[in-house]
Write a protein that holds these residues in place. Sequence first.
Motif, mmCIF file in Angstrom:
data_model
loop_
_atom_site.group_PDB
_atom_site.id
_atom_site.type_symbol
_atom_site.label_atom_id
_atom_site.label_comp_id
_atom_site.label_asym_id
_atom_site.label_seq_id
_atom_site.Cartn_x
_atom_site.Cartn_y
_atom_site.Cartn_z
ATOM 1 N N ALA A 18 0.765 -1.236 -0.186
ATOM 2 C CA ALA A 18 0.076 -0.029 0.204
ATOM 3 C C ALA A 18 0.794 1.381 0.043
ATOM 4 N N ASN A 22 0.871 4.169 -2.783
ATOM 5 C CA ASN A 22 0.725 5.458 -2.411
ATOM 6 C C ASN A 22 1.658 6.556 -2.771
ATOM 7 N N SER A 23 2.971 5.986 -2.992
ATOM 8 C CA SER A 23 4.101 6.956 -3.257
ATOM 9 C C SER A 23 4.297 7.257 -4.471
ATOM 10 N N HIS A 45 -6.261 15.941 3.510
ATOM 11 C CA HIS A 45 -5.492 14.737 3.677
ATOM 12 C C HIS A 45 -4.614 14.562 4.748
ATOM 13 N N ASN A 51 -0.919 9.011 4.387
ATOM 14 C CA ASN A 51 -1.132 9.789 3.268
ATOM 15 C C ASN A 51 -0.026 10.434 2.736
ATOM 16 N N TYR A 53 0.188 12.565 0.060
ATOM 17 C CA TYR A 53 -0.453 13.598 -0.875
ATOM 18 C C TYR A 53 0.154 15.032 -0.227
#
Length: 67
Positions: A18, A22-23, A45, A51, A53
């Motif tokens: 994950a 996500n990166s 976020h 996260n 973001y």
Amino acid sequence: MPLGKGGSLSDQQAWDVAAYVNSHERPQDPRLVEGSVEKTRDKFHANDGVNLYGQTVDGVLIGQGIR
């Protein structure tokens, strides 16, 4: 994870997958606040835990959008 093979990865392996996904860059958040990735991170976020973001990963600002 993976689909149809639940329990085949340890919890740590699933988190690692994950985090890897996500990166990587993705399309810009359509809720972009005042044209600012940083303001959008703060509003939508910042409390998401892991996260990325609005953070820079490997020289790329995540959330800036795919070029």
